[in-house]
Design an enzyme around this catalytic site. Sequence first.
Site, PDB file in Angstrom:
ATOM      1  N   CYS A 190      34.044 -16.732 -49.537  1.00  0.00           N
ATOM      2  CA  CYS A 190      35.331 -16.293 -49.092  1.00  0.00           C
ATOM      3  C   CYS A 190      35.778 -15.080 -49.526  1.00  0.00           C
ATOM      4  O   CYS A 190      35.969 -14.769 -50.664  1.00  0.00           O
ATOM      5  CB  CYS A 190      36.367 -17.325 -49.422  1.00  0.00           C
ATOM      6  SG  CYS A 190      38.141 -17.205 -48.889  1.00  0.00           S
TER       7      CYS A 190
ATOM      8  N   CYS B  15      40.878 -12.978 -42.763  1.00  0.00           N
ATOM      9  CA  CYS B  15      39.768 -13.366 -43.376  1.00  0.00           C
ATOM     10  C   CYS B  15      38.653 -12.210 -43.790  1.00  0.00           C
ATOM     11  O   CYS B  15      38.323 -11.629 -42.790  1.00  0.00           O
ATOM     12  CB  CYS B  15      38.994 -14.499 -42.645  1.00  0.00           C
ATOM     13  SG  CYS B  15      37.297 -14.867 -43.066  1.00  0.00           S
TER      14      CYS B  15
END
Length: 296
Positions: free
Chosen positions: A235, A70
């Site tokens: 994101c 991530c």
Amino acid sequence: MKFSKLQATGNDFILVDARNVEQDWVKLTQTMCQRHFGIGADGLILVQDSNIADLKMRIFNPDGSEAEVCGNGLRCFAKYAIERDITSYQLSVDSYQLKIETLSGIREAKAYMSGNKVKRVEVNMGRPRLESEQIPVTFTADVIASKAKQSPVISYKLTVDNYQLSVFVLSMGNPHAVSFLSQPVADFPLSEIGPKVERHPMFPQRTNFEIARVLTRGKIEARVWERGVGETLACGSGACAIAIAAQLLNYTDNQVDIILRGGVLTVFWDKVGEVLLAGPVEEVFSGETENAKGKS
């Protein structure tokens, strides 16, 4: 158990120093990440010891699934570790470097300081993976795949409800499907279409889904439906996927700002080496759970 909550362009995470802590992390994640009955977050990040890097990061989605990597989580991880003197390598008076082990490999983070606080973190996200078996994707009867002209990006034609989508697929250590639109991204029914793309049979490990509109050769507006999370304000790996697809399709230059609901992320890629992701990061608050079940 002590925890801290950090956010990077609105992508928020609960961080725990788990070097000497053992818990049922799946159940704890599901409890702590609830927005109304828990702390609320897009994921739980663990700081653990590593034999091959400075530290190891594990990240769990709110549904309890574990993610490979991530980008925004890495940036929060770097701030958390450096400011708490867990481990760090000081490059200069105002910058630190950290090597972080993830399920998708080692990632390097460079943190820029203001006084004794980390204000901005740049992460080396590695090289994108463009082959279908690396993403992974599988062919299904209702999907038509074709190579974009003079580009390694594969375009898939998907029919979801009444929408005809062209998605460009790639992996940043986790799978992504990017769809470029001509209309503003705010008009797209992401809450309806996102979960259906995420769980489409062509994605055996599910996928993150990004919709994007190119504004200029240096700016793209976007929204993201994250696998195991839902729509998020930002994101990091999704911003990288959007930038890579746009560059390979000759929509943008090597550096591009991805404008998300939570703020702006900057992505640089020379079409050869690793992808660099940069943006701000902040700590929201810290606290302590009452028991191992995660009740705050």
